[in-house]
Design a protein around this motif. Sequence first.
Motif, PDB file in Angstrom:
ATOM      1  N   LEU A   1       0.825  -1.215   0.000  1.00  0.00           N
ATOM      2  CA  LEU A   1       0.000   0.000   0.000  1.00  0.00           C
ATOM      3  C   LEU A   1       0.855   1.259   0.000  1.00  0.00           C
ATOM      4  O   LEU A   1       2.053   1.202   0.260  1.00  0.00           O
ATOM      5  CB  LEU A   1      -0.839   0.039   1.293  1.00  0.00           C
ATOM      6  CG  LEU A   1      -1.750  -1.134   1.604  1.00  0.00           C
ATOM      7  CD1 LEU A   1      -2.284  -0.993   3.023  1.00  0.00           C
ATOM      8  CD2 LEU A   1      -2.913  -1.156   0.617  1.00  0.00           C
ATOM      9  N   ARG A   2       0.196   2.410  -0.199  1.00  0.00           N
ATOM     10  CA  ARG A   2       0.878   3.684   0.050  1.00  0.00           C
ATOM     11  C   ARG A   2       1.024   3.836   1.557  1.00  0.00           C
ATOM     12  O   ARG A   2       0.136   3.453   2.315  1.00  0.00           O
ATOM     13  CB  ARG A   2       0.040   4.849  -0.488  1.00  0.00           C
ATOM     14  CG  ARG A   2       0.092   4.972  -1.986  1.00  0.00           C
ATOM     15  CD  ARG A   2      -0.299   6.363  -2.388  1.00  0.00           C
ATOM     16  NE  ARG A   2       0.593   7.355  -1.802  1.00  0.00           N
ATOM     17  CZ  ARG A   2       0.383   8.659  -1.837  1.00  0.00           C
ATOM     18  NH1 ARG A   2      -0.688   9.144  -2.420  1.00  0.00           N
ATOM     19  NH2 ARG A   2       1.238   9.500  -1.285  1.00  0.00           N
ATOM     20  N   ASP A   3       2.132   4.423   1.992  1.00  0.00           N
ATOM     21  CA  ASP A   3       2.346   4.493   3.441  1.00  0.00           C
ATOM     22  C   ASP A   3       1.260   5.300   4.155  1.00  0.00           C
ATOM     23  O   ASP A   3       0.910   4.997   5.294  1.00  0.00           O
ATOM     24  CB  ASP A   3       3.757   5.028   3.769  1.00  0.00           C
ATOM     25  CG  ASP A   3       3.957   6.484   3.388  1.00  0.00           C
ATOM     26  OD1 ASP A   3       3.140   7.044   2.633  1.00  0.00           O
ATOM     27  OD2 ASP A   3       4.961   7.073   3.866  1.00  0.00           O
ATOM     28  N   ASP A   4       0.696   6.295   3.456  1.00  0.00           N
ATOM     29  CA  ASP A   4      -0.356   7.135   4.064  1.00  0.00           C
ATOM     30  C   ASP A   4      -1.559   6.301   4.512  1.00  0.00           C
ATOM     31  O   ASP A   4      -2.265   6.664   5.453  1.00  0.00           O
ATOM     32  CB  ASP A   4      -0.889   8.168   3.056  1.00  0.00           C
ATOM     33  CG  ASP A   4       0.215   8.924   2.375  1.00  0.00           C
ATOM     34  OD1 ASP A   4       0.230  10.152   2.459  1.00  0.00           O
ATOM     35  OD2 ASP A   4       1.093   8.256   1.754  1.00  0.00           O
ATOM     36  N   ASP A   5      -1.798   5.186   3.792  1.00  0.00           N
ATOM     37  CA  ASP A   5      -2.995   4.384   4.085  1.00  0.00           C
ATOM     38  C   ASP A   5      -2.769   3.332   5.168  1.00  0.00           C
ATOM     39  O   ASP A   5      -3.723   2.743   5.668  1.00  0.00           O
ATOM     40  CB  ASP A   5      -3.460   3.671   2.795  1.00  0.00           C
ATOM     41  CG  ASP A   5      -3.864   4.676   1.729  1.00  0.00           C
ATOM     42  OD1 ASP A   5      -4.321   5.780   2.106  1.00  0.00           O
ATOM     43  OD2 ASP A   5      -3.708   4.378   0.531  1.00  0.00           O
TER      44      ASP A   5
ATOM     45  N   ASN B   1       6.278   9.340  11.782  1.00  0.00           N
ATOM     46  CA  ASN B   1       5.732  10.622  11.318  1.00  0.00           C
ATOM     47  C   ASN B   1       4.341  10.436  10.718  1.00  0.00           C
ATOM     48  O   ASN B   1       3.397  11.163  11.029  1.00  0.00           O
ATOM     49  CB  ASN B   1       6.676  11.275  10.297  1.00  0.00           C
ATOM     50  CG  ASN B   1       7.054  10.343   9.152  1.00  0.00           C
ATOM     51  OD1 ASN B   1       7.471   9.219   9.369  1.00  0.00           O
ATOM     52  ND2 ASN B   1       6.890  10.799   7.931  1.00  0.00           N
ATOM     53  N   GLU B   2       4.207   9.390   9.883  1.00  0.00           N
ATOM     54  CA  GLU B   2       2.931   9.122   9.216  1.00  0.00           C
ATOM     55  C   GLU B   2       1.902   8.615  10.234  1.00  0.00           C
ATOM     56  O   GLU B   2       0.727   8.975  10.187  1.00  0.00           O
ATOM     57  CB  GLU B   2       3.182   8.043   8.148  1.00  0.00           C
ATOM     58  CG  GLU B   2       2.287   8.087   6.952  1.00  0.00           C
ATOM     59  CD  GLU B   2       2.202   9.429   6.279  1.00  0.00           C
ATOM     60  OE1 GLU B   2       3.235   9.936   5.822  1.00  0.00           O
ATOM     61  OE2 GLU B   2       1.072   9.977   6.200  1.00  0.00           O
ATOM     62  N   LEU B   3       2.372   7.807  11.166  1.00  0.00           N
ATOM     63  CA  LEU B   3       1.483   7.249  12.187  1.00  0.00           C
ATOM     64  C   LEU B   3       0.892   8.347  13.064  1.00  0.00           C
ATOM     65  O   LEU B   3      -0.325   8.402  13.287  1.00  0.00           O
ATOM     66  CB  LEU B   3       2.280   6.253  13.043  1.00  0.00           C
ATOM     67  CG  LEU B   3       1.529   5.641  14.217  1.00  0.00           C
ATOM     68  CD1 LEU B   3       0.361   4.808  13.713  1.00  0.00           C
ATOM     69  CD2 LEU B   3       2.457   4.787  15.073  1.00  0.00           C
TER      70      LEU B   3
HETATM   71 ZN    ZN Z   1       2.991   8.737   1.497  1.00  0.00          ZN
END
Ligand code: ZN
Length: 286
Positions: A51-55, A73-75
Motif C-alpha cells: 500500500l501507500r504508506d499514508d494508508d 511521522n505518518e502514524l
Molecule cells: Zn505517502
Amino acid sequence: MNSMIRIAVQKSGRLSDDSLALIKECGIKFYNGTGKLKSVSTNFPVEFLFLRDDDIPGYVADGVADLGIVGENELVEKDKDVTVLKKLGFSKCRLSLAIPKGEAYTNVHYFQGKSIATSYPKILGDYLSQNGIQADIHEISGSVEIAPSIGLAEGICDIVSSGSTLMMNGLKEVEEIFKSEAVLIANKSLSEEKLTIVDKLLFRMNAVQKGKSNKYVLLNAPNSSLDRIIQLIPGMKSPTILPLAQEGWSSVHSVISEDQFWENIEELRAAGAEGILVVPIEKMVV
Ligand code: ZN
Ligand code: PRT
C-alpha cells in the motif's frame, strides 16, 4: 480454520526495501513481483498488502490489516488508534521547521503570525500550540521545499534526512520538532490465534535485530591474559576458550555489541590479544 495474519507494507518508497529485507531475514518467503497488491507467504501464515504508506495506519486501525510497517511521522499525523509493537531502527529521519537561509532566526517565536507549508498539519499544529505560536498552516502534499521560493509560505515543516534538499532550496533548518523511524504497528483487537502468530513474528524480528547489533569475536591470547580478556568480553554466558596448538595460548570466542567492541579493542590488545576477527551474526536468540 488455520489463522493467518495480514501485514501492510509500503508498496514502493523509502520504507519498502528495508521492510521487505527484514521480513526476508525473518525467514519468511513470499513473491513480490512488480505491481502486485497482495502476496501470501509460502512458509509462514502471513499475507502481505502492498500500500501507500499514508494508508497503512488507517488500514491497521480498521482491521483490514492486522499489522503494518510505517514511519512514526505518518502514524502520528494520521492519529489512528493502533498499538506500536516495535521500533524497527530504519528509515530514520526528523520533521523540522526551515526558513530561507538569509533570514535571521532566534527562536520559535519567529513563526508567530507567519505562514508555514507542510504535509504534516497535525504534528505541526500540535507543536505550535504547545509553544503558544499562532501561524498559518498551508497543507500541501508534495514538494514542500519550494513553497518559500514561489511565495506560497514563509517557512516549511518537512522531513529532513541528510539536509541536502533544504540546502539545495536555499533553506536552513531551525527547529527539529519530531524524530521518526519505522515502527511495527498492530490492530488493537487481534484474536488469540493471530496474537500467537504475531508473537512468533516478533520473536524472529528480535533475533534478527539483536544479531545485527552484535558481533562474534574470535581472538588469540596468551593463557596468562585470559582472566582480563574474559572480563572485557564476557559474551552471552561466558566466552568459549579453546587451546591453540601452540603451548600456552588459547583462542577466545565471544559475542559483543559493536559499539562496545570499538571501546574495548585497545584494552584487548593491551591485554595481549592478537589475530582478532570480528564476524557478523545473522540471528541471535538469548
Ligand atoms: Zn505517502
Ligand atoms: O508513495 P507513498 O505515499 O507510499 O510514499 P511517500 O512518497 O509518502 O513516502 P516516502 O517513500 O518518500 O517515505 C516514506 C517514509 O520514509 C517517510 O514517511 C519517513 O518516515 C521516511 N523517510 C526517511 C523519509 C526520508 N527519510 C526523506 N528523506 N521521507 C521523506 N524524505 C524526503 C523529504 O520529504 C524531503 O523531500 O527526502 C527529502 C529530504 O531528504 P534529505 O536527505 O535531502 O534531507
